[in-house]
Design a protein around this motif. Sequence first.
Motif, PDB file in Angstrom:
ATOM      1  N   PRO A 105     -18.062   0.891  -3.868  1.00  0.00           N
ATOM      2  CA  PRO A 105     -17.852   2.275  -3.477  1.00  0.00           C
ATOM      3  C   PRO A 105     -16.445   2.525  -2.919  1.00  0.00           C
ATOM      4  O   PRO A 105     -16.039   3.650  -2.725  1.00  0.00           O
ATOM      5  N   GLU A 106     -15.700   1.452  -2.673  1.00  0.00           N
ATOM      6  CA  GLU A 106     -14.370   1.567  -2.077  1.00  0.00           C
ATOM      7  C   GLU A 106     -13.294   1.735  -3.144  1.00  0.00           C
ATOM      8  O   GLU A 106     -13.481   1.389  -4.298  1.00  0.00           O
ATOM      9  N   PHE A 107     -12.158   2.261  -2.717  1.00  0.00           N
ATOM     10  CA  PHE A 107     -11.004   2.446  -3.581  1.00  0.00           C
ATOM     11  C   PHE A 107      -9.859   1.583  -3.061  1.00  0.00           C
ATOM     12  O   PHE A 107      -9.798   1.249  -1.884  1.00  0.00           O
ATOM     13  N   VAL A 108      -8.919   1.275  -3.946  1.00  0.00           N
ATOM     14  CA  VAL A 108      -7.646   0.676  -3.559  1.00  0.00           C
ATOM     15  C   VAL A 108      -6.638   1.806  -3.687  1.00  0.00           C
ATOM     16  O   VAL A 108      -6.542   2.433  -4.751  1.00  0.00           O
ATOM     17  N   THR A 109      -5.889   2.081  -2.617  1.00  0.00           N
ATOM     18  CA  THR A 109      -5.016   3.259  -2.593  1.00  0.00           C
ATOM     19  C   THR A 109      -3.552   2.880  -2.473  1.00  0.00           C
ATOM     20  O   THR A 109      -3.178   2.048  -1.635  1.00  0.00           O
ATOM     21  N   LEU A 110      -2.733   3.489  -3.315  1.00  0.00           N
ATOM     22  CA  LEU A 110      -1.282   3.356  -3.256  1.00  0.00           C
ATOM     23  C   LEU A 110      -0.712   4.712  -2.897  1.00  0.00           C
ATOM     24  O   LEU A 110      -0.960   5.706  -3.583  1.00  0.00           O
ATOM     25  N   THR A 170      14.454   9.332 -14.927  1.00  0.00           N
ATOM     26  CA  THR A 170      13.225   8.546 -15.002  1.00  0.00           C
ATOM     27  C   THR A 170      13.431   7.265 -14.211  1.00  0.00           C
ATOM     28  O   THR A 170      14.407   6.546 -14.424  1.00  0.00           O
ATOM     29  N   ASN A 171      12.520   7.018 -13.285  1.00  0.00           N
ATOM     30  CA  ASN A 171      12.586   5.836 -12.443  1.00  0.00           C
ATOM     31  C   ASN A 171      11.321   5.016 -12.668  1.00  0.00           C
ATOM     32  O   ASN A 171      10.228   5.570 -12.789  1.00  0.00           O
ATOM     33  N   ILE A 172      11.492   3.689 -12.716  1.00  0.00           N
ATOM     34  CA  ILE A 172      10.359   2.807 -12.977  1.00  0.00           C
ATOM     35  C   ILE A 172      10.188   1.840 -11.814  1.00  0.00           C
ATOM     36  O   ILE A 172      11.155   1.266 -11.319  1.00  0.00           O
ATOM     37  N   TYR A 173       8.932   1.679 -11.402  1.00  0.00           N
ATOM     38  CA  TYR A 173       8.572   0.803 -10.281  1.00  0.00           C
ATOM     39  C   TYR A 173       7.417  -0.084 -10.731  1.00  0.00           C
ATOM     40  O   TYR A 173       6.763   0.187 -11.736  1.00  0.00           O
ATOM     41  N   GLU A 174       7.173  -1.144  -9.967  1.00  0.00           N
ATOM     42  CA  GLU A 174       6.049  -2.032 -10.263  1.00  0.00           C
ATOM     43  C   GLU A 174       5.278  -2.329  -8.994  1.00  0.00           C
ATOM     44  O   GLU A 174       5.863  -2.477  -7.918  1.00  0.00           O
ATOM     45  N   VAL A 175       3.972  -2.406  -9.145  1.00  0.00           N
ATOM     46  CA  VAL A 175       3.094  -2.839  -8.069  1.00  0.00           C
ATOM     47  C   VAL A 175       2.131  -3.843  -8.702  1.00  0.00           C
ATOM     48  O   VAL A 175       1.819  -3.749  -9.889  1.00  0.00           O
ATOM     49  N   ILE A 176       1.711  -4.830  -7.926  1.00  0.00           N
ATOM     50  CA  ILE A 176       0.814  -5.854  -8.447  1.00  0.00           C
ATOM     51  C   ILE A 176      -0.566  -5.665  -7.843  1.00  0.00           C
ATOM     52  O   ILE A 176      -0.704  -5.504  -6.627  1.00  0.00           O
ATOM     53  N   GLU A 231       0.810  -1.223   0.000  1.00  0.00           N
ATOM     54  CA  GLU A 231       0.000   0.000   0.000  1.00  0.00           C
ATOM     55  C   GLU A 231       0.839   1.267   0.000  1.00  0.00           C
ATOM     56  O   GLU A 231       0.324   2.343  -0.262  1.00  0.00           O
ATOM     57  N   GLN A 232       2.140   1.133   0.326  1.00  0.00           N
ATOM     58  CA  GLN A 232       3.034   2.291   0.330  1.00  0.00           C
ATOM     59  C   GLN A 232       4.301   1.946  -0.430  1.00  0.00           C
ATOM     60  O   GLN A 232       4.844   0.848  -0.297  1.00  0.00           O
ATOM     61  N   LEU A 233       4.740   2.908  -1.231  1.00  0.00           N
ATOM     62  CA  LEU A 233       5.972   2.749  -2.000  1.00  0.00           C
ATOM     63  C   LEU A 233       6.887   3.911  -1.648  1.00  0.00           C
ATOM     64  O   LEU A 233       6.561   5.066  -1.909  1.00  0.00           O
ATOM     65  N   ASP A 234       8.025   3.597  -1.017  1.00  0.00           N
ATOM     66  CA  ASP A 234       9.018   4.617  -0.676  1.00  0.00           C
ATOM     67  C   ASP A 234      10.052   4.618  -1.792  1.00  0.00           C
ATOM     68  O   ASP A 234      10.832   3.672  -1.923  1.00  0.00           O
TER      69      ASP A 234
END
Length: 121
Positions: A114-119, A43-49, A31-34
């Motif tokens: 009605p809910e969200f998924v938050t990053l 340019t930086n690239i990250y991945e989340v599933i 849920e958090q990306l530091d």
Amino acid sequence: MVYCDVSGRETRLPLCIEGEGIEPQLRLSFEQLDIGKVFVGSTNIYEVILFNKGAVDASFILVHPTTALASCFTFVPREGTISPDGLQVIKISFSSNILGKFKKAFKFRMKGSPEFVTLTI
């Protein structure tokens, strides 16, 4: 309203049925990306599933904020549908000319919920 035909009865019997739909259940691998310290202009690239933990297909769309900092991020794909027990890799690209610390939340809306998924980055 449903009606039942019963042998021996002249008229059908009304049968009231109530039900509740199953909402999609999407979850992120985190849920958090530091992202730590990054160079200005790089340019930086990250991945989340994004996982579908539910029993029905889950359609999602990124609700992208319209701030200057948010425009430094690109998400691919921004929308899609994930089958039950399936997953979608979301690639996040970040490039900024803005100096300083920040904390930004990105929300994925799920169709039928009605809910969200938050990053939070």
